[in-house]
Design a protein around this motif. Sequence first.
Motif, PDB file in Angstrom:
ATOM      1  N   PHE A 219       4.095   2.984  -6.301  1.00  0.00           N
ATOM      2  CA  PHE A 219       3.173   3.892  -5.608  1.00  0.00           C
ATOM      3  C   PHE A 219       3.939   4.519  -4.439  1.00  0.00           C
ATOM      4  CE2 PHE A 219       2.708  -0.406  -3.991  1.00  0.00           C
ATOM      5  CZ  PHE A 219       2.731  -0.261  -2.613  1.00  0.00           C
ATOM      6  N   HIS A 231      -2.982   4.515   5.030  1.00  0.00           N
ATOM      7  CA  HIS A 231      -2.121   5.016   3.957  1.00  0.00           C
ATOM      8  C   HIS A 231      -1.264   6.170   4.459  1.00  0.00           C
ATOM      9  CE1 HIS A 231      -4.232   3.226   0.142  1.00  0.00           C
ATOM     10  NE2 HIS A 231      -3.577   2.341   0.839  1.00  0.00           N
ATOM     11  N   ASP A 248       4.664  -0.955   3.316  1.00  0.00           N
ATOM     12  CA  ASP A 248       3.815  -1.365   2.193  1.00  0.00           C
ATOM     13  C   ASP A 248       4.376  -0.664   0.963  1.00  0.00           C
ATOM     14  OD1 ASP A 248       1.804  -1.689   0.296  1.00  0.00           O
ATOM     15  OD2 ASP A 248       0.162  -1.325   1.683  1.00  0.00           O
ATOM     16  N   ASP A 260       3.232  -5.348  -5.079  1.00  0.00           N
ATOM     17  CA  ASP A 260       2.630  -4.645  -3.933  1.00  0.00           C
ATOM     18  C   ASP A 260       2.744  -5.583  -2.734  1.00  0.00           C
ATOM     19  OD1 ASP A 260       1.197  -3.054  -2.243  1.00  0.00           O
ATOM     20  OD2 ASP A 260      -0.735  -3.283  -3.262  1.00  0.00           O
ATOM     21  N   HIS A 343      -6.840  -6.491  -3.929  1.00  0.00           N
ATOM     22  CA  HIS A 343      -7.278  -5.903  -5.200  1.00  0.00           C
ATOM     23  C   HIS A 343      -6.529  -6.559  -6.337  1.00  0.00           C
ATOM     24  CE1 HIS A 343      -3.445  -3.703  -4.886  1.00  0.00           C
ATOM     25  NE2 HIS A 343      -3.758  -3.531  -3.623  1.00  0.00           N
ATOM     26  N   HIS A 350      -3.391  -0.724  -8.141  1.00  0.00           N
ATOM     27  CA  HIS A 350      -4.821  -1.051  -8.046  1.00  0.00           C
ATOM     28  C   HIS A 350      -5.268  -1.159  -9.497  1.00  0.00           C
ATOM     29  CE1 HIS A 350      -5.379   1.088  -3.889  1.00  0.00           C
ATOM     30  NE2 HIS A 350      -4.589   0.046  -3.832  1.00  0.00           N
ATOM     31  N   ARG A 378     -12.299  -3.713  -2.730  1.00  0.00           N
ATOM     32  CA  ARG A 378     -12.205  -3.254  -4.125  1.00  0.00           C
ATOM     33  C   ARG A 378     -12.584  -4.341  -5.122  1.00  0.00           C
ATOM     34  NH1 ARG A 378      -7.671  -0.169  -1.899  1.00  0.00           N
ATOM     35  NH2 ARG A 378      -8.247   1.992  -2.274  1.00  0.00           N
ATOM     36  N   GLU A 392      -3.968  -8.986   1.503  1.00  0.00           N
ATOM     37  CA  GLU A 392      -3.374  -8.066   2.473  1.00  0.00           C
ATOM     38  C   GLU A 392      -4.264  -7.758   3.674  1.00  0.00           C
ATOM     39  OE1 GLU A 392      -3.022  -3.979   1.051  1.00  0.00           O
ATOM     40  OE2 GLU A 392      -3.769  -4.591  -0.903  1.00  0.00           O
ATOM     41  N   GLU A 432       1.128  -8.641   3.248  1.00  0.00           N
ATOM     42  CA  GLU A 432       0.592  -8.645   1.880  1.00  0.00           C
ATOM     43  C   GLU A 432       1.511  -9.386   0.920  1.00  0.00           C
ATOM     44  OE1 GLU A 432       0.389  -4.701   0.182  1.00  0.00           O
ATOM     45  OE2 GLU A 432      -1.018  -5.337  -1.370  1.00  0.00           O
TER      46      GLU A 432
HETATM   47  N1  GLY Z   1      -0.368  -0.676  -1.519  1.00  0.00           N
HETATM   48  C1  GLY Z   1      -1.360   0.167  -1.036  1.00  0.00           C
HETATM   49  C2  GLY Z   1      -2.737  -0.318  -1.314  1.00  0.00           C
HETATM   50  O1  GLY Z   1      -2.929  -1.408  -1.772  1.00  0.00           O
HETATM   51  O2  GLY Z   1      -3.684   0.416  -1.133  1.00  0.00           O
END
Ligand code: GLY
Length: 462
Positions: A219, A231, A248, A260, A343, A350, A378, A392, A432
């Motif tokens: 990502f 973000h 991140d 992640d 998540h 995700h 989420r 995280e 995280e």
């Molecule tokens: N790594 C970014 C997020 O989990 O939204």
Amino acid sequence: MFKSVTYIERRKLLKKDVGSGLILFLGNEESPMNYPANTYHYRQDSSFLYFFGLDSPGLAAVIDVDAGKDVLFGDDIGIEDIIWMGNLPKMKERAFEVGVRHTAPRASFAATVRQALAAGRPVHYLPPYRADNALVLSDLLGIPVKELKSKASQGLIRAIVAQRIIKSKEEVREIESAVAASQAMYLAAMKLAKPGRYEYEISGAMEGIALSRGMHLAFPPIVTINGQTLHMHDHGNILVKGRLLVMDCGAESATSYASDITRTVPVGGRFNRRQKDVYEIVLAGQETAIKALKPGINFKDIHLQTARVMAAGLKDLGLMKGGTGEAVAAGAHALFFPHGLGHNLGLDVHDMEDYGENNVGYGEKVERSSQFGLAYLRMARELRPGHVMTIEPGLYFIPALFALWRKEKKHRDFIVYDAVEKFLDFGGARIEDDVLVTEKGRKVLGPPIPKTVVDVEKACRS
Ligand code: GLY
Ligand code: MN
């Protein structure tokens, strides 16, 4: 790619769960940047990868549940493509690799779907997230683009989520290989986090390490001294002493499974008092959450438990007051921790978010809260062995949110606004890891990446 038996078993289970009809899978096409032949890095659709494994454009597939038949649609490449792009095995050979016996030209996909529609058979499809595939589906099914998501097959989504949310050993190994790349990325980044460097030097070095292992990033990376913006994808700031650098980033394994990971380090390699205080609270929250992971517990409860640990830490620091349990129940902690604990992680960072967040993280037993902060969680549902979760937590000082809440006198029984005001130049901190839920509890995946204050300082200064 896994062995063919993996894909055969996955499709077999899906047929059993869906029961009848025709299931459609559209592979992703190339995506142009600024003219058709100049494309972004190619990424296959994760559902397609999961059931059909083949990682290239120009493909579609159907699972005919009633006939018990899987068909891959794609064309053997011609001499022009061979000249410009290189050779590819024939469709028959590629299909064989993933245990599919029937292949057909790509153009005949539409006729197959239309035949099923004309016969009044159920045609199941997943919600599209790319414009080109939405147009293909809309044209094929006669459903307006705007209605494609709401009309996607809930039964199919439920069946796939149930399957994909539990990771097999070979999937976990893939995620661990991506975390191993992350370890190398973070060890390099920590050494580079010195005053005078630009954020992009660090994000570039991290991406370079993923690429040098034959991987890609999972990502767009967050590498920022403005960690209070959750973000933040800009990498143009110069690192200055006194700021925390939030990183991140994740890599994507050879078979496209993601890692992640987030680490927060002090620019220059030494936490000052205030940074250490806040960082230790986040770490305590993260370690509490990891220890709490086990089958049978709702992820939402772990989120709330973590929030209470961090709220207690903020109270000790003089930034919150009152009962910690009441503060979290009221949502006051969300001034500092406005996002969810984590998540699902898998082929997508995700995982399966294209099916709709609620379809993945919620269910009949757990409803999404509308409370600010908790609403962004989420994943809430009960954990089972095989779930891979990111853990995280973070604490942030977001000047705009602070100003708004103070003006509205929001949660003033729980927030010491005058004390928080002194932290508005702080930024943010997040930590995280990627964690597998096991029969007995949990396992943090991959090799360790420095996380305690002592270990982070050591890694920064090595
Ligand atoms: N790594 C970014 C997020 O989990 O939204
Ligand atoms: Mn994450």
